[in-house]
Design an enzyme around this catalytic site. Structure first.
Site, PDB file in Angstrom:
ATOM      1  N   ARG A  62     -13.291 -47.341   2.434  1.00  0.00           N
ATOM      2  CA  ARG A  62     -12.428 -46.718   3.530  1.00  0.00           C
ATOM      3  C   ARG A  62     -12.010 -47.912   4.643  1.00  0.00           C
ATOM      4  NH1 ARG A  62     -13.500 -43.385   6.859  1.00  0.00           N
ATOM      5  NH2 ARG A  62     -11.461 -42.200   6.659  1.00  0.00           N
ATOM      6  N   CYS A 106     -15.529 -60.816  -4.081  1.00  0.00           N
ATOM      7  CA  CYS A 106     -14.514 -61.695  -3.913  1.00  0.00           C
ATOM      8  C   CYS A 106     -13.144 -61.361  -3.363  1.00  0.00           C
ATOM      9  CB  CYS A 106     -14.340 -62.215  -5.031  1.00  0.00           C
ATOM     10  SG  CYS A 106     -15.875 -62.866  -5.762  1.00  0.00           S
ATOM     11  N   GLU A 107     -13.099 -60.672  -2.005  1.00  0.00           N
ATOM     12  CA  GLU A 107     -12.044 -59.966  -1.577  1.00  0.00           C
ATOM     13  C   GLU A 107     -12.054 -60.473  -0.112  1.00  0.00           C
ATOM     14  OE1 GLU A 107      -9.253 -58.374  -2.702  1.00  0.00           O
ATOM     15  OE2 GLU A 107      -9.988 -58.045  -4.718  1.00  0.00           O
TER      16      GLU A 107
HETATM   17  N1  LLP Z   1      -7.064 -29.445   0.216  1.00  0.00           N
HETATM   18  C1  LLP Z   1      -6.323 -30.559  -0.221  1.00  0.00           C
HETATM   19  C2  LLP Z   1      -5.286 -30.060  -1.169  1.00  0.00           C
HETATM   20  C3  LLP Z   1      -6.307 -31.972   0.014  1.00  0.00           C
HETATM   21  O1  LLP Z   1      -5.513 -32.767  -0.437  1.00  0.00           O
HETATM   22  C4  LLP Z   1      -7.589 -32.425   0.821  1.00  0.00           C
HETATM   23  C5  LLP Z   1      -7.928 -33.800   0.940  1.00  0.00           C
HETATM   24  C6  LLP Z   1      -8.284 -31.476   1.278  1.00  0.00           C
HETATM   25  C7  LLP Z   1      -8.267 -30.103   0.881  1.00  0.00           C
HETATM   26  C8  LLP Z   1      -9.662 -31.937   1.894  1.00  0.00           C
HETATM   27  O2  LLP Z   1      -9.251 -32.423   3.223  1.00  0.00           O
HETATM   28  P1  LLP Z   1     -10.477 -32.824   4.195  1.00  0.00           P
HETATM   29  O3  LLP Z   1     -11.027 -31.587   4.753  1.00  0.00           O
HETATM   30  O4  LLP Z   1     -11.445 -33.683   3.518  1.00  0.00           O
HETATM   31  O5  LLP Z   1      -9.682 -33.576   5.294  1.00  0.00           O
HETATM   32  N2  LLP Z   1      -9.737 -40.498   0.829  1.00  0.00           N
HETATM   33  C9  LLP Z   1      -9.203 -40.322   2.506  1.00  0.00           C
HETATM   34  C10 LLP Z   1      -9.139 -38.809   2.480  1.00  0.00           C
HETATM   35  C11 LLP Z   1      -8.009 -38.250   1.544  1.00  0.00           C
HETATM   36  C12 LLP Z   1      -7.803 -36.612   1.719  1.00  0.00           C
HETATM   37  C13 LLP Z   1      -7.234 -36.114   0.582  1.00  0.00           C
HETATM   38  N3  LLP Z   1      -6.935 -34.692   0.487  1.00  0.00           N
HETATM   39  C14 LLP Z   1     -10.131 -40.766   3.360  1.00  0.00           C
HETATM   40  O6  LLP Z   1     -11.147 -41.361   3.163  1.00  0.00           O
HETATM   41  O7  LLP Z   1      -9.977 -40.724   4.699  1.00  0.00           O
END
Ligand code: LLP
Length: 420
Positions: free
Chosen positions: A316, A347-348
């Protein structure tokens, strides 16, 4: 409730010192609090009170079997985006009848398996997928329950990589063309149009974008009702933000109350089930990444604390420039406080966990990277042939190793050299 507190100069997870976990499991390692995950899930669930609802945990936030099992025991539903996540839910004791399947690119084999186990609903994101699902359901002699995922064109005010509800994003069908697609879907014999779904982005810190999206969704439901098509549920996706630094996100109660209020304003929607798909808000603050300082490097321009966790363990900071608090596990004040870039061995130059942090450090000591329970281990990789980080769930004074450290042999198991 914060399960990570200092007692007698040591940082604990619930009733276990993090240093004890580091000794038994090694570092880097993810540590989660069962109590906090349960508390967060119940906060959403209880906020619905007697109203018809379903809380479907977004598995992608943290798909460890132990975490899924904790939630399955509470009776949670699950939001999945791949057949791999579906198999995880089943192995963790989750109920397929409480699974919703999201995602813009579901492959045939994934749709077939989901039809076979009888999931609750397919959140369909395009006309092409609708037709494909109808055909596969026909072949399998099954009925597929469907919600169209609409794109309401609402700005979620979040990092552009995790905003999904704008017209320019790949997600969902434009809300203004959705009614026509519902009318088409009604003619497809193997589908049952049961709901409407929407997810506008992640790490949202205000209620307004949720409410704006909901208003548009409710207007669509009304419109469909006038055309004689009744839907049973509204799925508002996930997206509720958490505290990484000093953010003050709305509580699960605030969010659920706002949703109920706006749905119930519309007489035709009052008897509809409300579904939500929280991921980050359930597990994010319930986890830390535990790491050990390998070396200190005091340079002319910068001081580096080189730790044993890296970009492959927690992506992240590099990917979103995300800020995670980094705290000492056993603060000692033995050395002067300096400003450090906390970096890993990979290595980044993007391999950092935090930059310009004021810390008083000694080589060999432990640090905890906070709010790492969501999209931490789930996005980890073996880059630089580093093992995936182990994961531990703390339950009061007990620890459960829910992913052990993999061996080099396990890492290389699926690869081979060329034949002679
Ligand atoms: N439902 C759908 C259709 C989604 O695409 C997502 C997240 C969620 C629910 C859950 O969202 P949350 O409640 O966790 O915000 N990798 C990124 C976050 C990507 C979220 C993708 N979709 C990060 O580390 O911030």
């Amino acid at each position: 409730m914060d399960p990570f507190c200092y007692k007698d100069g040591r940082l604990f997870a619930e009733s276990v010192p993090l240093s004890t976990i580091a000794e038994s499991v090694g570092t880097p390692c993810y540590v989660y609090s069962r109590a906090m995950i349960e508390q967060q899930w119940r906060a959403f669930d209880n906020a619905f009170a007697g109203r018809d609802h379903m809380v479907c945990y977004a598995v992608k936030a943290n798909s460890n079997l132990g975490i899924l099992n904790v939630l399955a025991r509470l009776g949670s539903g699950f939001d999945i985006v791949s057949v791999g996540e579906l198999e995880r839910v089943l192995r963790a004791g989750g109920d397929p009848a409480k699974v919703v399947f999201s995602g813009v690119g579901k492959a045939d084999a994934e749709l077939r398996r989901a039809l076979q186990v009888g999931i609750h609903c397919f959140n369909v994101e395009s006309e092409a997928e609708l037709l494909r699902l109808n055909a596969l359901a026909g072949e399998a002699r099954r009925h597929a329950r469907v919600a169209l995922r609409v794109n309401p064109d609402v700005d979620a005010n979040t990092h552009p990589y995790i905003a999904t509800g704008l017209r320019r994003n790949k997600f969902g069908v434009p809300i203004d063309t959705a009614a026509a697609l519902y009318a088409h879907a009604k003619t497809l014999p193997h589908l049952e149009m049961s709901g409407v779904a929407c997810h506008i982005g992640s790490q949202l810190l205000e209620l307004d974008p949720f409410v704006d999206a909901l208003k548009r969704v409710v207007a669509l439901v009304e419109n469909l009702r006038h055309q004689g098509q009744r839907l049973q549920h509204i799925d508002l996706g996930g997206g509720l933000g958490i505290r990484y630094r000093d953010e003050q996100p709305p509580s699960p109660q605030d969010l659920v109350r706002a949703l109920i209020e706006h749905v119930d304003k519309v007489p035709g929607c009052r008897d509809m089930r409300i579904m939500i798909e929280p991921g980050r808000a359930l597990v994010g603050e319930a986890g830390v990444l535990l790491t050990r300082v390998l070396y200190l490097k005091h340079g002319q321009e910068r001081n580096f604390a080189i730790v044993d966790a890296a970009i492959n363990d927690l992506l992240r900071p590099a990917l979103y420039d995300a800020w995670h608090e980094i705290v000492p596990v056993t603060p000692h004040g033995k050395h002067e406080t300096r400003v450090y870039d906390v970096v890993g061995p990979v290595c980044e130059s993007a391999d950092f966990l935090g930059r310009e942090r004021k810390l008083a450090l000694t080589a060999g000591e432990l640090l905890a990277v906070r709010s790492a329970g969501a999209y931490g281990s789930a996005m980890s990789s073996r880059y630089n042939t580093r093992a995936l980080p182990p994961e531990v769930i703390v339950d009061k004074d007990r620890i459960h190793i829910v992913r052990r450290r993999e061996t080099i042999d396990e890492m290389l198991e699926t690869e081979s050299v060329l034949p002679d």
